[in-house]
Scaffold this motif. Structure first.
Motif, short mmCIF file in Angstrom:
data_model
loop_
_atom_site.label_atom_id
_atom_site.label_comp_id
_atom_site.label_asym_id
_atom_site.label_seq_id
_atom_site.Cartn_x
_atom_site.Cartn_y
_atom_site.Cartn_z
N THR A 193 0.85 -1.18 0.00
CA THR A 193 0.00 0.00 0.00
C THR A 193 0.89 1.23 0.00
OG1 THR A 193 -1.88 1.10 1.05
CG2 THR A 193 -0.23 0.12 2.52
N GLY A 194 0.35 2.32 -0.50
CA GLY A 194 1.14 3.54 -0.52
C GLY A 194 0.35 4.70 -1.08
N THR A 195 0.91 5.87 -0.90
CA THR A 195 0.30 7.08 -1.43
C THR A 195 1.38 7.94 -2.07
OG1 THR A 195 -1.08 8.99 -0.89
CG2 THR A 195 0.49 8.28 0.79
N TYR A 196 1.00 8.68 -3.10
CA TYR A 196 1.97 9.50 -3.84
C TYR A 196 1.27 10.77 -4.31
CZ TYR A 196 4.83 11.13 -7.74
OH TYR A 196 5.57 11.90 -8.58
N GLN A 197 1.91 11.91 -4.11
CA GLN A 197 1.41 13.17 -4.65
C GLN A 197 2.48 13.74 -5.58
OE1 GLN A 197 0.09 16.16 -1.88
NE2 GLN A 197 -0.73 17.42 -3.51
N SER A 198 2.11 14.00 -6.83
CA SER A 198 3.09 14.41 -7.83
C SER A 198 3.41 15.89 -7.81
CB SER A 198 2.62 14.01 -9.23
OG SER A 198 1.43 14.69 -9.54
N ASP A 199 2.57 16.72 -7.21
CA ASP A 199 2.81 18.16 -7.14
C ASP A 199 2.11 18.71 -5.91
OD1 ASP A 199 2.94 20.95 -7.46
OD2 ASP A 199 2.68 20.84 -9.63
N SER A 200 2.89 19.23 -4.96
CA SER A 200 2.32 19.70 -3.70
C SER A 200 1.44 20.93 -3.87
CB SER A 200 3.45 20.02 -2.72
OG SER A 200 4.27 21.05 -3.25
N ARG A 201 1.51 21.59 -5.01
CA ARG A 201 0.73 22.81 -5.20
C ARG A 201 -0.69 22.54 -5.65
NH1 ARG A 201 4.42 25.40 -9.50
NH2 ARG A 201 4.18 23.26 -10.17
#
Length: 173
Positions: A114-122
């Motif tokens: 399992t995991g989470t990913y955000q490609s752009d914090s903005r």
């Protein structure tokens, strides 16, 4: 028009030329304890332009911990990336966390992931993910067959794909 995102393709060389003279530096440290605990950390830093501008840089970093006892495995980690943009003090962050639980039994290795990913914090983008899945490997030396499946639980109106899978054949030399 110009973009605030760093570009690495040849068509943008007039805007942000390649910088082969700036050498990136990176490394990983890993330690094992008590024949089953593993700690690791890694980092990499470099500029993506040949201008003397430290703001246009990429910094990647991560850390992980793993515990393996009698064939069972628990592993978790974090990875991040900071991209300095054109203006001083502006940056974009990318990153995510993951966890794996599973084990090895004879020729088989099975992991729940399992995991989470955000490609752009903005902003939130269709590339952002919250995955859960499974991987299975069967080893018959020198070959291995690998299967991976995951489902993305993060709903976004621009997303069209929520399931990911792969099958591969590996050869150990």
């Amino acid at each position: 028009g110009l973009s605030s995102y760093p570009s690495f393709n040849d068509s943008s060389l007039m805007v942000l030329p390649d910088n082969n003279s700036d050498k990136g530096i990176g490394g990983r440290l890993e330690a094992k304890f008590f024949d089953g605990i593993q700690l690791g950390a890694a980092t990499y830093r470099s500029r993506y332009t040949n201008e003397d501008n430290l703001y246009r840089s990429v910094w990647m970093y991560g850390a992980d911990v793993g515990i393996q006892v009698e064939g069972f495995l628990l592993r978790a980690g974090y990875i991040g990336m900071e991209v300095g943009l054109v203006s001083p003090g502006t940056r974009m962050l990318r990153g995510g966390v993951f966890a794996e639980l599973g084990g090895e039994w004879g020729r088989w290795r099975v992991l729940a992931r399992t995991g989470t990913y955000q490609s752009d914090s903005r902003v939130h983008t269709p590339a952002d993910q919250q995955l859960a899945g499974v991987s299975v490997r069967y080893q018959f030396r020198p070959f291995s067959v690998n299967f991976f499946y995951a489902h993305d639980f993060l709903v976004n109106s621009a997303k069209t794909v929520f399931d990911y899978g792969s099958i591969g054949l590996g050869v150990a030399l």
